[in-house]
Design an enzyme around this catalytic site. Structure first.
Site, PDB file in Angstrom:
ATOM      1  N   ARG A  25       0.797  -1.230   0.000  1.00 58.67           N
ATOM      2  CA  ARG A  25       0.000   0.000   0.000  1.00 58.67           C
ATOM      3  C   ARG A  25       0.828   1.277   0.000  1.00 58.67           C
ATOM      4  O   ARG A  25       0.464   2.244  -0.648  1.00 58.67           O
ATOM      5  CB  ARG A  25      -0.952  -0.005   1.209  1.00 58.67           C
ATOM      6  CG  ARG A  25      -2.054  -1.048   1.075  1.00 58.67           C
ATOM      7  CD  ARG A  25      -2.741  -1.250   2.384  1.00 58.67           C
ATOM      8  NE  ARG A  25      -1.762  -1.603   3.421  1.00 58.67           N
ATOM      9  CZ  ARG A  25      -2.056  -1.795   4.695  1.00 58.67           C
ATOM     10  NH1 ARG A  25      -3.298  -1.691   5.094  1.00 58.67           N
ATOM     11  NH2 ARG A  25      -1.110  -2.116   5.557  1.00 58.67           N
TER      12      ARG A  25
ATOM     13  N   HIS B  61       9.872 -23.168   3.412  1.00 58.36           N
ATOM     14  CA  HIS B  61      11.266 -22.921   3.026  1.00 58.36           C
ATOM     15  C   HIS B  61      12.210 -24.003   3.550  1.00 58.36           C
ATOM     16  O   HIS B  61      13.307 -24.159   3.038  1.00 58.36           O
ATOM     17  CB  HIS B  61      11.729 -21.523   3.449  1.00 58.36           C
ATOM     18  CG  HIS B  61      11.808 -21.335   4.922  1.00 58.36           C
ATOM     19  ND1 HIS B  61      10.759 -20.899   5.670  1.00 58.36           N
ATOM     20  CD2 HIS B  61      12.823 -21.537   5.778  1.00 58.36           C
ATOM     21  CE1 HIS B  61      11.124 -20.837   6.934  1.00 58.36           C
ATOM     22  NE2 HIS B  61      12.365 -21.217   7.035  1.00 58.36           N
TER      23      HIS B  61
ATOM     24  N   HIS C 185       6.864 -27.241   9.222  1.00 52.39           N
ATOM     25  CA  HIS C 185       8.180 -27.714   8.797  1.00 52.39           C
ATOM     26  C   HIS C 185       8.467 -29.163   9.206  1.00 52.39           C
ATOM     27  O   HIS C 185       8.938 -29.969   8.418  1.00 52.39           O
ATOM     28  CB  HIS C 185       9.268 -26.831   9.390  1.00 52.39           C
ATOM     29  CG  HIS C 185       9.067 -25.378   9.134  1.00 52.39           C
ATOM     30  ND1 HIS C 185       8.815 -24.880   7.881  1.00 52.39           N
ATOM     31  CD2 HIS C 185       9.088 -24.304   9.960  1.00 52.39           C
ATOM     32  CE1 HIS C 185       8.695 -23.562   7.951  1.00 52.39           C
ATOM     33  NE2 HIS C 185       8.853 -23.201   9.195  1.00 52.39           N
TER      34      HIS C 185
ATOM     35  N   LYS D  46      11.879 -22.961  21.846  1.00 54.45           N
ATOM     36  CA  LYS D  46      12.685 -21.733  21.889  1.00 54.45           C
ATOM     37  C   LYS D  46      13.480 -21.713  23.183  1.00 54.45           C
ATOM     38  O   LYS D  46      13.100 -22.371  24.166  1.00 54.45           O
ATOM     39  CB  LYS D  46      11.762 -20.516  21.817  1.00 54.45           C
ATOM     40  CG  LYS D  46      11.011 -20.456  20.493  1.00 54.45           C
ATOM     41  CD  LYS D  46      10.562 -19.060  20.186  1.00 54.45           C
ATOM     42  CE  LYS D  46       9.962 -18.974  18.794  1.00 54.45           C
ATOM     43  NZ  LYS D  46      10.972 -18.927  17.732  1.00 54.45           N
TER      44      LYS D  46
END
Ligand SMILES: NC(=O)c1ccc[n+]([C@@H]2O[C@H](COP(=O)([O-])OP(=O)(O)OC[C@H]3O[C@@H](n4cnc5c(N)ncnc54)[C@H](OP(=O)(O)O)[C@@H]3O)[C@@H](O)[C@H]2O)c1
Length: 503
Positions: A47, A192, A254, A350
């Site tokens: 935008r 990915h 993944h 994590k």
């Protein structure tokens, strides 16, 4: 191998992080490697107002930082194919002008009506943009034609980022919305991780060698572990992460893809259709975890406070009393003849002890223990183990027992290593690059099929459902930063007589 076709890559979400940090650096690397079509155009859409040159300057700064092998002259050459278009992609108003711009490229650059749309925007916008593309009649040819015979016909394909749905129902709904406009052969659901060399190398390891495939089954393999561990925390991404968690962010997407490559049957040929057919079967063979088994088959956690980062539950942007997991470990069983009785343990977290993404294939002990009573340097026989390191190193290690030279007889584990970087002396490229080129070639081998995505959601839903609420209770600060997750994850393995591979 087919060359990539000339096309316009239309990136919706051009001013975003993914475009600047991953997509453009990856495209630059591919251009430098000579892998992109010479008549490629990249048209970024978002935008805010920018000029072509303004956007190129922003991207140059980012590519310098994130692409391998920066070279100002090569960038200048690549940047000349990059253009910008300001507009709200969720509204129909901008599309006539967008269509004009695309036609201009066909005439000036010979892009032949081929369009590769890339949805690099928030998932809430996916359906609206697909609908606007359809209403603007930007999809003119069934891609079925072009993927079979390139020739003169144009194609239109679409790449969809993750997250693909928030649960089983929303993923199915998004698939239906895409299917109303694009055929399955034109829909590229990107992951990915599948662009990483070692994931593809797994196909070669398994199917181009004689020694692995005969033992790649429940008779010889005790269990498989798939781990994606990060040392960093959620940082400033709490708004996104608190709605997502480790299962949605990593496992459903993944890690179940990596699972599929480990568990699949050999494809009849190395074509996309055959590879994906086998991956679909592997994902769909995952046994649904029953509600009363969830607690025994899954462990969730949230990291506690440390000097580097506060406890997850106390970070700004995390909902009070949030039960979103920053760590998850689940055990899955695969109901087919190859894997019956061999569990797959999948974990991600994590603030863990070490950054790694790896697959560990633990073989069973030998049928007869002829060396009972013989001293073992590490205290006991650990058996054969194949460790496929995907990141940060790209390495495969095979552990086996050996005699320690000298007498008396003592046994110790030794390792053979194949380090891809050292062996081939080639730096791994940004994973997005080869995937983008595949989409320009019409090769879906490394993209997910609708049924894989939906099958992945089916597999993890029991751990996300309301029924799984008990495993979410009391997870706040249940593991220390720098550890390998909650003690309950070790206990889950110990109940099965196994241990996590934390080396
Ligand atoms: N970043 C990553 O590393 C990463 C990794 C995996 C997956 N993803 C996925 O990739 C997608 C993009 O992520 P991101 O991190 O790049 O997000 P981001 O930084 O928020 O960028 C999205 C961009 O979309 C543009 N946008 C928003 N509304 C728009 C509209 N109506 N029309 C046109 N453009 C619009 C915005 O630019 P304007 O304000 O100028 O419109 C914004 O810069 C997300 O689905 C994310 O889940 C990202």
């Amino acid at each position: 191998m087919r060359k990539p076709d000339p096309c316009v890559l239309v990136i919706f979400g051009a001013s975003g992080d993914l475009t600047a940090r991953k997509l453009i650096p990856a495209l630059y690397e591919m251009r430098a490697a000579g892998t992109l079509p010479s008549n490629l155009k990249v048209l970024g859409v978002s935008r805010r107002e920018k000029s072509d040159d303004g956007w190129r300057d922003e991207l140059a700064a980012s590519a310098k930082q994130h692409a391998k092998g920066w070279d100002a002259a090569k960038w200048k050459d690549f940047a000349s194919c990059i253009h910008y278009f300001a507009g709200d992609a969720a509204q129909g108003a901008m599309y006539p002008a967008l269509a004009d711009r695309l036609r201009e490229f066909d005439e000036s650059a010979g892009t032949k009506g081929n369009r590769l749309f890339y949805l690099s925007v928030a998932p809430e916008l996916y359906e609206a943009i697909v609908d606007r593309i359809s209403e603007a009649e930007l999809v003119t040819e069934g891609k079925r034609w072009c993927s079979i015979s390139p020739g003169d016909r144009s194609w239109q394909r679409i790449i969809i980022e993750k997250p693909f749905g928030h649960d089983e129902a929303s993923a199915a709904s998004l698939n239906r919305a895409l299917g109303r406009v694009f055929e399955e052969e034109a829909i590229y659901r990107i992951d990915h991780y599948l662009g990483k060399e070692v994931v593809q190398a797994m196909l070669v390891l398994r199917f181009a060698n004689t020694m692995f495939e005969p033992v790649w089954n429940h008779r010889y393999i005790d269990h498989v572990q798939i781990t994606a561990a990060e040392t960093v925390g959620v940082g400033n991404r709490t708004a996104f992460y608190d709605q997502t968690g480790a299962i949605r962010d990593m496992i459903q997407s993944h890690l179940l893809q990596i699972f599929a490559f480990v568990a699949m049957e050999p494809p009849t040929t190395m074509t996309a259709d055959d590879i994906r057919a086998e991956k679909i079967k592997a994902v769909r063979a995952i046994r649904p975890t029953l509600p009363d088994a969830v607690a025994a088959h899954g462990v969730l956690g949230q990291y506690a406070a440390a000097s580097t980062e506060g406890a997850y539950a106390e970070l700004a942007g995390v909902a009070k009393g949030s039960t979103t997991e920053t760590f998850a470990a689940i055990r899955l069983h695969v109901d087919n003849w190859r894997w019956a009785g061999t569990p797959f343990y999948i974990r991600s977290g994590k603030c863990l002890a070490r950054k790694c993404t790896e697959v560990v294939v633990q073989f069973k002990p030998p049928a007869a223990d002829l060396f009972r009573g013989v001293p073992h340097a590490s205290g006991g026989v650990e058996g054969n183990r194949l460790v496929i390191e995907i990141a940060p190193a790209q390495r495969t290690r095979l552990r086996f027992e050996s005699k320690v030279p000298g007498t008396p007889l003592t046994i110790a584990g030794v390792e053979m290593q194949a380090d891809f970087d050292k062996q081939f002396g080639v730096q791994a490229l940004e994973a997005y690059g080869p995937l983008l080129v595949d989409a320009m070639r019409g090769d879906q081998s490394l993209y997910k099929h609708r049924l894989e995505v939906e099958g992945g959601w089916v597999a993890v839903m029991p751990f996300l459902d309301a029924m799984s609420a008990p495993i979410r209770k009391s997870i706040a600060s249940n593991y220390a930063q720098g550890s390998w997750g909650p003690a309950a994850a070790d206990a889950m393995m110990a109940r099965d007589g196994r241990v996590w591979h934390n080396e």
